[in-house]
Design a protein around this motif. Structure first.
Motif, PDB file in Angstrom:
ATOM      1  N   CYS A   7      -5.476 -45.977 -27.012  1.00 55.12           N
ATOM      2  CA  CYS A   7      -5.688 -46.603 -25.705  1.00 55.12           C
ATOM      3  C   CYS A   7      -4.702 -46.044 -24.691  1.00 55.12           C
ATOM      4  O   CYS A   7      -5.088 -45.639 -23.590  1.00 55.12           O
ATOM      5  N   GLU A   8      -3.435 -46.004 -25.046  1.00 53.59           N
ATOM      6  CA  GLU A   8      -2.410 -45.493 -24.129  1.00 53.59           C
ATOM      7  C   GLU A   8      -2.654 -44.035 -23.769  1.00 53.59           C
ATOM      8  O   GLU A   8      -2.480 -43.630 -22.619  1.00 53.59           O
ATOM      9  N   ALA A   9      -3.078 -43.238 -24.756  1.00 55.97           N
ATOM     10  CA  ALA A   9      -3.345 -41.821 -24.503  1.00 55.97           C
ATOM     11  C   ALA A   9      -4.526 -41.651 -23.542  1.00 55.97           C
ATOM     12  O   ALA A   9      -4.475 -40.821 -22.626  1.00 55.97           O
ATOM     13  N   ILE A  10      -5.578 -42.423 -23.738  1.00 60.68           N
ATOM     14  CA  ILE A  10      -6.759 -42.335 -22.874  1.00 60.68           C
ATOM     15  C   ILE A  10      -6.419 -42.791 -21.463  1.00 60.68           C
ATOM     16  O   ILE A  10      -6.787 -42.136 -20.488  1.00 60.68           O
ATOM     17  N   ILE A  11      -5.696 -43.896 -21.342  1.00 60.02           N
ATOM     18  CA  ILE A  11      -5.311 -44.407 -20.017  1.00 60.02           C
ATOM     19  C   ILE A  11      -4.457 -43.366 -19.297  1.00 60.02           C
ATOM     20  O   ILE A  11      -4.680 -43.076 -18.123  1.00 60.02           O
ATOM     21  N   GLU A  12      -3.487 -42.806 -19.995  1.00 63.96           N
ATOM     22  CA  GLU A  12      -2.593 -41.832 -19.366  1.00 63.96           C
ATOM     23  C   GLU A  12      -3.335 -40.577 -18.916  1.00 63.96           C
ATOM     24  O   GLU A  12      -3.139 -40.081 -17.815  1.00 63.96           O
ATOM     25  N   GLU A  13      -4.229 -40.102 -19.762  1.00 63.13           N
ATOM     26  CA  GLU A  13      -4.935 -38.849 -19.468  1.00 63.13           C
ATOM     27  C   GLU A  13      -6.056 -39.020 -18.449  1.00 63.13           C
ATOM     28  O   GLU A  13      -6.344 -38.112 -17.676  1.00 63.13           O
ATOM     29  N   HIS A  14      -6.693 -40.181 -18.406  1.00 66.34           N
ATOM     30  CA  HIS A  14      -7.886 -40.369 -17.574  1.00 66.34           C
ATOM     31  C   HIS A  14      -7.733 -41.481 -16.540  1.00 66.34           C
ATOM     32  O   HIS A  14      -8.727 -42.071 -16.109  1.00 66.34           O
ATOM     33  N   GLU A  15      -6.520 -41.756 -16.112  1.00 61.88           N
ATOM     34  CA  GLU A  15      -6.265 -42.836 -15.161  1.00 61.88           C
ATOM     35  C   GLU A  15      -7.041 -42.638 -13.858  1.00 61.88           C
ATOM     36  O   GLU A  15      -7.614 -43.582 -13.317  1.00 61.88           O
ATOM     37  N   ASP A  16      -7.088 -41.418 -13.362  1.00 61.39           N
ATOM     38  CA  ASP A  16      -7.800 -41.154 -12.104  1.00 61.39           C
ATOM     39  C   ASP A  16      -9.298 -41.401 -12.241  1.00 61.39           C
ATOM     40  O   ASP A  16      -9.924 -41.966 -11.348  1.00 61.39           O
ATOM     41  N   GLU A  17      -9.877 -40.975 -13.372  1.00 61.85           N
ATOM     42  CA  GLU A  17     -11.311 -41.187 -13.585  1.00 61.85           C
ATOM     43  C   GLU A  17     -11.636 -42.674 -13.704  1.00 61.85           C
ATOM     44  O   GLU A  17     -12.642 -43.142 -13.180  1.00 61.85           O
ATOM     45  N   ILE A  18     -10.774 -43.415 -14.389  1.00 62.90           N
ATOM     46  CA  ILE A  18     -10.987 -44.859 -14.540  1.00 62.90           C
ATOM     47  C   ILE A  18     -10.923 -45.538 -13.174  1.00 62.90           C
ATOM     48  O   ILE A  18     -11.795 -46.340 -12.828  1.00 62.90           O
ATOM     49  N   SER A  19      -9.914 -45.189 -12.392  1.00 63.29           N
ATOM     50  CA  SER A  19      -9.787 -45.770 -11.045  1.00 63.29           C
ATOM     51  C   SER A  19     -10.986 -45.423 -10.179  1.00 63.29           C
ATOM     52  O   SER A  19     -11.466 -46.255  -9.409  1.00 63.29           O
ATOM     53  N   SER A  20     -11.476 -44.210 -10.313  1.00 60.69           N
ATOM     54  CA  SER A  20     -12.644 -43.779  -9.552  1.00 60.69           C
ATOM     55  C   SER A  20     -13.881 -44.599  -9.920  1.00 60.69           C
ATOM     56  O   SER A  20     -14.640 -45.022  -9.046  1.00 60.69           O
ATOM     57  N   LEU A  21     -14.086 -44.824 -11.205  1.00 62.01           N
ATOM     58  CA  LEU A  21     -15.235 -45.628 -11.642  1.00 62.01           C
ATOM     59  C   LEU A  21     -15.130 -47.065 -11.137  1.00 62.01           C
ATOM     60  O   LEU A  21     -16.117 -47.658 -10.720  1.00 62.01           O
TER      61      LEU A  21
END
Length: 145
Positions: free
Chosen positions: A102-116
């Motif tokens: 979870c931490e790895a995904i959040i760290e790597e894809h934070e911008d994509e998550i915020s965009s969605l």
């Protein structure tokens, strides 16, 4: 992403005041209301703490397909049984790999998550997994329900 989507859905119903640091000549400060889910502070807090809830999940195996998946077993805050459930303490090292992932995904894809979230997308897990981050294998035999 289920945890993120749950919190974002609840936050979409709420508004927060935002404004600038500038003070007008008359001494007032401009403020406006915006959806809480679009607030940078809300998103930062959410993404910082979401992985702490991974101990509310357990690994289950589908008896038919033998496919393993993490499923939430704990009630959410606000559920009737939540107060009783929190009297018990569950701790297991089994959730550590899930928390790390979870931490790895959040760290790597934070911008994509915020965009969605900003696009008010639904089914965040599916969209992040298949469209934005390419984390999932695309299956030729997947069918839409």
């Amino acid at each position: 992403m289920d945890e993120v989507e749950y919190d974002v859905t609840k936050a979409r119903e709420k508004k927060t005041k935002v404004g600038s640091f500038r003070i007008n000549p008359d001494g007032t400060q401009e403020q406006r209301k915006m959806p809480l889910a679009h607030s940078e502070a809300f998103l930062a807090d959410l993404l910082d703490g979401v992985c702490e809830r991974m101990n509310d999940y357990k690994l289950e195996e589908d008896p038919v397909t033998k496919k393993k998946a993490f499923k939430r077993f704990a009630p959410r805050k606000g559920d009737k049984i939540y107060k009783e459930f929190k009297k018990f303490y569950f701790y297991s090292d089994a959730y550590r790999p899930l928390k790390f992932a979870c931490e790895a995904i959040i760290e790597e894809h934070e911008d994509e998550i915020s965009s969605l979230i900003a696009q008010e997308a639904h089914h965040l897990a599916d969209k992040l997994c298949s469209e934005k981050a390419d984390l999932c294998e695309s299956s030729a035999n997947q069918t839409e329900l």
